[in-house]
Every structure is written in C-alpha cells, then in structure tokens.
Design a protein around this motif. Structure first.
Motif, short mmCIF file in Angstrom:
data_model
loop_
_atom_site.label_atom_id
_atom_site.label_comp_id
_atom_site.label_asym_id
_atom_site.label_seq_id
_atom_site.Cartn_x
_atom_site.Cartn_y
_atom_site.Cartn_z
N GLU A 134 0.20 19.97 -7.85
CA GLU A 134 1.00 19.22 -8.80
C GLU A 134 1.71 20.20 -9.72
OE1 GLU A 134 1.56 16.08 -8.64
OE2 GLU A 134 0.03 15.55 -7.15
N ALA A 135 2.95 19.92 -10.07
CA ALA A 135 3.74 20.80 -10.93
C ALA A 135 3.47 20.45 -12.39
CB ALA A 135 5.22 20.67 -10.60
N ASN A 136 2.66 21.27 -13.06
CA ASN A 136 2.35 21.03 -14.47
C ASN A 136 3.43 21.61 -15.38
OD1 ASN A 136 1.90 23.80 -14.58
ND2 ASN A 136 -0.31 23.56 -14.24
N GLU A 137 3.17 21.61 -16.66
CA GLU A 137 4.16 22.06 -17.65
C GLU A 137 4.53 23.53 -17.46
OE1 GLU A 137 4.62 22.47 -22.52
OE2 GLU A 137 2.92 21.39 -21.63
N ILE A 138 3.54 24.37 -17.10
CA ILE A 138 3.80 25.80 -16.93
C ILE A 138 4.75 26.02 -15.74
CG2 ILE A 138 2.76 28.03 -16.34
CD1 ILE A 138 0.29 27.14 -17.88
N PHE A 139 4.47 25.37 -14.62
CA PHE A 139 5.35 25.50 -13.46
C PHE A 139 6.76 25.03 -13.80
CE2 PHE A 139 1.23 25.07 -11.08
CZ PHE A 139 1.23 26.37 -10.58
N THR A 140 6.86 23.92 -14.52
CA THR A 140 8.17 23.40 -14.90
C THR A 140 8.92 24.39 -15.78
OG1 THR A 140 7.31 21.14 -14.80
CG2 THR A 140 9.38 21.48 -15.99
N ARG A 141 8.24 24.97 -16.75
CA ARG A 141 8.89 25.91 -17.66
C ARG A 141 9.38 27.16 -16.92
NH1 ARG A 141 5.22 25.96 -21.20
NH2 ARG A 141 4.09 27.87 -20.61
N VAL A 142 8.53 27.71 -16.04
CA VAL A 142 8.92 28.89 -15.27
C VAL A 142 10.08 28.57 -14.33
CG1 VAL A 142 8.16 30.56 -13.53
CG2 VAL A 142 6.63 29.92 -15.40
N HIS A 143 10.02 27.40 -13.72
CA HIS A 143 11.07 27.00 -12.78
C HIS A 143 12.41 26.87 -13.50
CE1 HIS A 143 12.56 25.21 -9.03
NE2 HIS A 143 13.21 24.35 -9.80
N LEU A 144 12.44 26.24 -14.65
CA LEU A 144 13.69 26.06 -15.38
C LEU A 144 14.22 27.38 -15.91
CD1 LEU A 144 12.99 22.77 -17.38
CD2 LEU A 144 14.33 23.07 -15.29
N LYS A 145 13.34 28.29 -16.26
CA LYS A 145 13.77 29.58 -16.81
C LYS A 145 14.38 30.48 -15.75
CE LYS A 145 12.14 33.63 -19.36
NZ LYS A 145 10.98 34.28 -20.03
N HIS A 146 13.79 30.51 -14.58
CA HIS A 146 14.21 31.48 -13.57
C HIS A 146 14.92 30.86 -12.37
CE1 HIS A 146 12.05 34.83 -15.46
NE2 HIS A 146 11.04 33.98 -15.66
N PHE A 147 14.79 29.56 -12.15
CA PHE A 147 15.37 28.93 -10.96
C PHE A 147 16.19 27.72 -11.36
CE2 PHE A 147 11.57 31.25 -9.79
CZ PHE A 147 12.01 32.02 -8.73
N GLY A 148 15.54 26.55 -11.45
CA GLY A 148 16.23 25.35 -11.90
C GLY A 148 17.22 24.83 -10.87
N GLY A 149 18.13 23.98 -11.35
CA GLY A 149 19.16 23.43 -10.49
C GLY A 149 18.60 22.72 -9.28
N GLU A 150 19.18 23.01 -8.13
CA GLU A 150 18.76 22.39 -6.88
C GLU A 150 17.79 23.26 -6.10
OE1 GLU A 150 22.50 21.54 -5.09
OE2 GLU A 150 23.15 20.81 -7.04
N LYS A 151 17.26 24.26 -6.75
CA LYS A 151 16.27 25.11 -6.10
C LYS A 151 14.91 24.42 -6.13
CE LYS A 151 18.93 29.23 -7.08
NZ LYS A 151 20.14 28.44 -7.33
N VAL A 152 14.01 24.88 -5.27
CA VAL A 152 12.75 24.18 -5.09
C VAL A 152 11.57 25.05 -5.49
CG1 VAL A 152 13.64 22.76 -3.22
CG2 VAL A 152 12.54 24.94 -2.68
N LEU A 153 10.48 24.37 -5.81
CA LEU A 153 9.18 25.00 -6.01
C LEU A 153 8.26 24.49 -4.91
CD1 LEU A 153 6.73 26.34 -7.46
CD2 LEU A 153 6.60 24.26 -8.88
#
Length: 275
Positions: A134-153
């Motif tokens: 499950e994508a918790n707050e930490i994963f979300t924060r890292v994803h938005l900082k370095h990836f985001g958009g239409e990229k995937v985790l």
C-alpha cells in the motif's frame, strides 16, 4: 531528480499517438481500461531477483530501482511500457526512509544513457520483506518529489510474492487492479542483468522465475514449431501437387501430339490413294 509533470495540469495538452500492443502478453489481475501498464518479462524477472537479493538478511534492507520505458495516450487511455530497470545504487532505504541523493541520480542517469538511452524514466519500484503493498504518506511524498505525473510506483513484497502498481490521481496514490507482462527480445535489459548479476546474490534464475512464465514461453515455442511444421507440410504438399499437375499436362500434351501425328499420317495415306 527528474522533471515532475502532473497529470491534472497537462493531460489534455498531450498529443495522442497510435499505440502498438505487444503480441505475446500475460494479464495479471484485472484490466484497467483507463490506465494500461505493460512490463517486459526480463524487467519483471530482474525486479523479482532484486527484491529477493536481501531475503534471509536480518537487516531486512529495502531495494529501490528506477523504471524506464515509454508512455503514450490513445483514445482517452494511458499506455505505459516498461522496458528497463536501474538499481538506485548506494541508497540505504527503508519503508520510513527513502532518499534520492544527487549522487544516486547522477549514477542512474549515467546508466540510463549507457543501457536505455532512447527510453525515458517512467517510474520506480520499492521492495522490502514484510511491508504492506500500500502506498503510504512517505511513498506519496517521495513519488511527488522525484517522479509524479503519469509515472508509476511499483511496490513488491518478496516473501509473499505480492506486487502492485500505483499512479497519482485525484490527489492520492491510486492502486491499479492489474497489469500485463509482455514477451519480446530485450538485449539492453539482458546486458544490464548480466552486468549486475554478481550484485544480486540470488539463486539461479530458473528457481526465481515464475512457473506460469515458463509455461507461457513453452506454449509460444510450441506454437511456433507447429506453425513451422505446418508450413513445411504445406510446402511439400504444394510441391507434390505442382509436380503432378506438370506430369498430367505433359502426358496430355504427348497424347495430343501422338494423335496429331496419327491424323497427319492418315491424311497423307488418303491423299496418295486419291492421286
């Protein structure tokens, strides 16, 4: 770090291009009509091996890698094709501590240029034993900082062999219900796997490889062999039919020739009698 582009801001501005779907695919889970994710078999196999490389280690260290490939929009749906993966070397990560330093990004970009120069970074993977997928707050924060958009985790739990993809939509990381594994030649990923093989410290690929994947490959191989055999039989039959046709035509031609010679002889005999 890579440029972050958010889907809500520029989804409508992206130009749609035709999408070519791989021929040999295997569906995992349920298909998402609005977001289709395809991951190449060698990439998936490598990520499974990477996720298990620390299995049995009391430290339970996590593994992080960046995914490369291409993304497309077609008929209102997004298509993501993952064709490469690069280890985030030097990162001491855990579920509560994920930090992409400038040095890590520099190494990633260098290897991206070396192995997957024509591909773009399309996401990342985090793997650690005994973590909830499950994508918790930490994963979300890292994803938005370095990836985001239409990229995937992609999150992967190696012991229970669970994994899932997540995409940032409507303000949170949405878990996708399924994805596809596709099968094609991938020499660049194979070269990278050979280069990093000693670092994985896993058992042989044969033990790590999913049985369904091996069965799928066997089915595809059998189908190709059957097709080749059918083509060979058809070619032999066609050749035999052609030879028979030529023989029949030759015999008929010879018979007609003999008949014409006989008629010509009779005419000559009749002419001599009349004279």
């Amino acid at each position: 770090m890579i440029e972050v582009i958010y889907k809500e801001e520029n989804q409508e501005e992206q130009e749609e291009t035709a999408v070519q779907i791989p021929r040999n695919i295997r569906q995992i889970g349920q298909s998402d009509e609005n977001c289709k994710i395809y991951i190449e078999d060698y990439v998936y196999t490598f990520l499974v091996r990477l996720s298990r490389s620390e299995e049995g280690n009391s430290s339970r260290e996590a593994q992080v890698a960046v995914l490369t490939g291409e993304s497309r929009w077609w008929c209102g749906a997004s298509y993501l094709f993952i064709r490469g993966a690069l280890i985030a070397e030097g990162m001491e990560a855990a579920a509560d501590h994920i930090h992409f330093t400038d040095e890590i990004w520099q190494k990633i970009h260098e290897e991206q240029e070396k192995y997957f120069g024509e591909q773009e970074i399309v996401g990342w993977i985090f793997s650690q034993p005994q973590i909830p997928v499950e994508a918790n707050e930490i994963f979300t924060r890292v994803h938005l900082k370095h990836f985001g958009g239409e990229k995937v985790l992609m999150l992967m739990e190696p012991q229970e062999r669970e994994d899932a993809f997540f995409v940032y939509e409507n303000g949170f990381m949405e878990k996708k219900s399924g994805y596809y594994i596709f099968y094609e030649k991938n020499p660049r990923m194979q070269s990278y796997m050979i280069e990093k093989n000693d670092e994985l410290h896993t058992e042989t690929e044969e033990k790590c490889e999913d049985k369904a994947v091996k069965n799928f490959r066997r089915i595809i191989t059998d189908k190709k062999q059957d097709a080749e055999e059918r083509a060979s039989v058809f070619s032999y039959a066609a050749t035999a039919c052609l030879a028979a046709a030529v023989l029949i035509v030759g015999v008929n031609f010879y018979r007609n020739y003999q008949n014409m010679k006989s008629i010509e002889t009779e005419i000559q005999q009749a002419s001599s009698i009349i004279v």
